[in-house]
Enzyme design. Sequence first.
Site, PDB file in Angstrom:
ATOM      1  N   LYS A 123     -15.952  18.908  -1.895  1.00  0.00           N
ATOM      2  CA  LYS A 123     -17.216  18.017  -1.349  1.00  0.00           C
ATOM      3  C   LYS A 123     -17.796  19.281  -0.268  1.00  0.00           C
ATOM      4  O   LYS A 123     -19.080  19.346  -0.048  1.00  0.00           O
ATOM      5  CB  LYS A 123     -16.688  16.855  -0.616  1.00  0.00           C
ATOM      6  CG  LYS A 123     -17.595  16.057   0.223  1.00  0.00           C
ATOM      7  CD  LYS A 123     -17.117  15.192   0.913  1.00  0.00           C
ATOM      8  CE  LYS A 123     -16.903  15.540   2.263  1.00  0.00           C
ATOM      9  NZ  LYS A 123     -16.514  14.622   3.330  1.00  0.00           N
ATOM     10  N   ASP A 142     -18.560  11.843  -1.549  1.00  0.00           N
ATOM     11  CA  ASP A 142     -17.890  11.438  -0.100  1.00  0.00           C
ATOM     12  C   ASP A 142     -17.798   9.957  -0.428  1.00  0.00           C
ATOM     13  O   ASP A 142     -17.650   9.621  -1.685  1.00  0.00           O
ATOM     14  CB  ASP A 142     -18.964  11.494   1.101  1.00  0.00           C
ATOM     15  CG  ASP A 142     -19.909  10.711   1.103  1.00  0.00           C
ATOM     16  OD1 ASP A 142     -20.368   9.944   0.101  1.00  0.00           O
ATOM     17  OD2 ASP A 142     -20.854  10.670   1.834  1.00  0.00           O
TER      18      ASP A 142
END
Length: 217
Positions: A123, A142
């Site tokens: 991420k 996320d």
Amino acid sequence: MNTAEAVSVLTELNRIYPHTREDMNFLKFENPYQILIMTILSAQTTDVTINGLRDELFSCYPDPPALASADQIEVERIIHPAGFYHTKAKNIIGTAKCLCENFGGEVPQTIAELVTLPGVGRKTANIVTNHAFGNAVGIAVDTHVGRLSQRIGFSDNSDPDKIEQDLMVLFPKEWWGEINYLLISHGRAVCTAKKPACEHCAICHHCRTYQEKHQTQ
């Protein structure tokens, strides 16, 4: 959901949440080093919190060499509002050291290199490559992106890495850099974790969860 319908969902969200490339940066940064460190710190806290401690942090540690030689207790004091400050301080100091030792003090531009840094997963690496270097080689997943991907029907998986792979297969590459911003924006404004406002959702008729809910009523 097929690609045509998925793209129509993003097209509608793009209309609802118009933006420039600069708007997509929820974290306010000036260079790749800053977005890297700020993204590591942003885990399990808000962008507002991280933006609020940015000035003091980077006035004290303006570059990787400065942060690499920092006193951890002093770093912990500055980043305390971010939570998990012991681990985060250790990670950002460790990352700065790795940048100096392995990358000539520069932030690497590939996912494979970025994930070798302490505290950096896919991420964070995706956010850095996209926002710092304008190269969307993946999709940052996320909690908002994961939640909406499952609710809408973009993915049947719960693991962020698997959700990312599903999104990369589903969407043409020209959308990869937009997905994170659009789903976060909609997740904060309408499709919240505790109480999604389905009655105010412009994409509800494309949403698997909405359809399933109304089929049972």
